[in-house]
Design an enzyme around this catalytic site. Structure first.
Site, short mmCIF file in Angstrom:
data_model
loop_
_atom_site.label_atom_id
_atom_site.label_comp_id
_atom_site.label_asym_id
_atom_site.label_seq_id
_atom_site.Cartn_x
_atom_site.Cartn_y
_atom_site.Cartn_z
N SER A 190 0.84 -1.20 0.00
CA SER A 190 0.00 0.00 0.00
C SER A 190 0.87 1.25 0.00
CB SER A 190 -0.90 0.02 1.24
OG SER A 190 -1.50 1.29 1.38
N HIS A 219 -1.30 -1.34 -4.20
CA HIS A 219 -2.56 -0.97 -3.54
C HIS A 219 -2.58 0.54 -3.33
CE1 HIS A 219 -6.10 -2.21 -1.16
NE2 HIS A 219 -5.80 -1.17 -0.38
N ASP A 275 -4.77 3.56 -1.86
CA ASP A 275 -5.88 3.90 -0.97
C ASP A 275 -6.40 5.30 -1.28
OD1 ASP A 275 -6.07 1.59 0.84
OD2 ASP A 275 -4.03 2.15 1.42
N MET A 313 -9.00 8.08 -0.22
CA MET A 313 -9.82 8.48 0.94
C MET A 313 -10.35 9.89 0.74
SD MET A 313 -7.43 7.09 4.03
CE MET A 313 -6.54 5.53 3.92
N HIS A 368 -8.35 1.18 -4.18
CA HIS A 368 -9.28 0.94 -3.08
C HIS A 368 -10.02 2.24 -2.77
CE1 HIS A 368 -9.64 -0.35 1.45
NE2 HIS A 368 -10.82 -0.19 0.88
N MET A 422 -12.13 4.24 -0.72
CA MET A 422 -12.72 4.47 0.60
C MET A 422 -13.41 5.83 0.56
SD MET A 422 -9.83 2.90 3.16
CE MET A 422 -8.41 3.12 2.08
N MET A 475 -11.35 -5.68 5.62
CA MET A 475 -10.53 -4.77 6.42
C MET A 475 -10.32 -5.38 7.81
SD MET A 475 -9.76 -2.32 4.43
CE MET A 475 -8.92 -1.35 5.70
N PHE A 480 -6.33 5.16 8.31
CA PHE A 480 -4.93 5.45 8.63
C PHE A 480 -4.10 4.18 8.56
CE2 PHE A 480 -7.55 8.55 10.85
CZ PHE A 480 -6.96 9.75 10.46
N GLY A 503 -0.65 1.83 9.74
CA GLY A 503 0.08 1.54 10.97
C GLY A 503 -0.77 1.08 12.14
N ASP A 537 -6.51 -6.41 4.58
CA ASP A 537 -5.80 -5.13 4.67
C ASP A 537 -5.90 -4.60 6.10
OD1 ASP A 537 -4.77 -2.59 4.41
OD2 ASP A 537 -6.20 -1.91 2.91
N GLY A 566 -2.78 -3.97 9.46
CA GLY A 566 -1.99 -4.58 10.53
C GLY A 566 -1.24 -5.84 10.13
N GLY A 624 1.57 -2.08 4.25
CA GLY A 624 2.13 -0.76 4.01
C GLY A 624 3.38 -0.51 4.81
#
Length: 215
Positions: free
Chosen positions: A7, A32, A34, A36, A65, A67, A136, A142, A144, A174, A176, A196
């Site tokens: 990501s 990937h 993201d 947002m 993706h 979002m 998810m 976010f 991390g 996706d 952690g 990521g």
């Protein structure tokens, strides 16, 4: 086959051309991206202009993706920008089936994503039309974050749903993901891993990708 989808949410935004080239050289199966909007999730990232800007620099598939609320308003823009896969959140549109076919009618692969609290029965009526499902394992918005352990059961139940429906498609996870969480995620039935910070914080992206693929 285990596929790795780094990501770029964790990339160096000031040098994305270099970052995506490094990911391709490191053996990423897809990149990937993201998207947002600050409404569906509490963060703002990229638009189609960024996707089109980095598209000429790599041949690796772009896994976009969305979002964002009302994704059907923007699907065509991201396809024109170079998306190979479009992921729509089931929670983000009132007409999920229509949005899926908006993607597929353009010859692009369609994926539906579910947030951690969304039950998998949201997939029941559309899974036969999909190329991939994304679960998810953190609340989106976010990078991390810590993997939500209850996601493992949800992964297993989603794979069971695919089997029951006679659908052989990718199951992506996706949130952690790292060398500690990935073994159980794969065992539960996932085969596409979005990572990521684990990849971008590593001194060697290729080794990090190989480490996830081989666990």
């Amino acid at each position: 086959m285990i596929k790795i989808a780094p990501s770029i949410l964790s990339a160096d935004f000031s040098n994305l051309e270099k970052e995506v080239k490094q990911l391709e050289a490191a053996g990423a199966d897809m990149i990937h991206i993201d998207i947002m909007d600050g409404h569906f999730v509490p963060n703002i990232t990229f638009g189609p202009g960024l996707v089109s800007a980095i598209r000429p620099h790599v041949n690796t598939a772009f896994d976009v993706h969305l979002m964002i609320s009302q994704p059907e308003k923007y699907i065509d823009d991201f396809i024109k920008a170079g998306a190979d896969i479009i992921t729509i959140h089931a929670e983000a549109t009132h007409h999920l089936n229509r949005a899926i076919w908006q993607v597929k009618d353009k010859g692009v692969k369609a994926c539906v994503a579910l947030n951690p609290a969304t039950p998998i029965n949201a997939l029941e009526e559309v899974i036969s039309y999909l190329d991939m499902v994304l679960l998810m394992s953190v609340n989106p918005g976010f990078g991390g974050q810590t993997f939500i352990e209850s996601s493992l059961e949800k992964i297993s139940r989603t794979r069971e749903l695919m089997s029951r429906k006679g659908v052989d498609i990718d199951l992506q996870v996706d949130g952690g993901l790292n060398h500690e969480t990935v073994p159980d995620i794969i065992k539960a039935g996932a085969n596409v891993l979005v990572a990521g910070s684990f990849i971008f914080s590593a001194p060697d992206k290729k080794k990090a990708i190989q480490q996830l693929r081989m666990v």
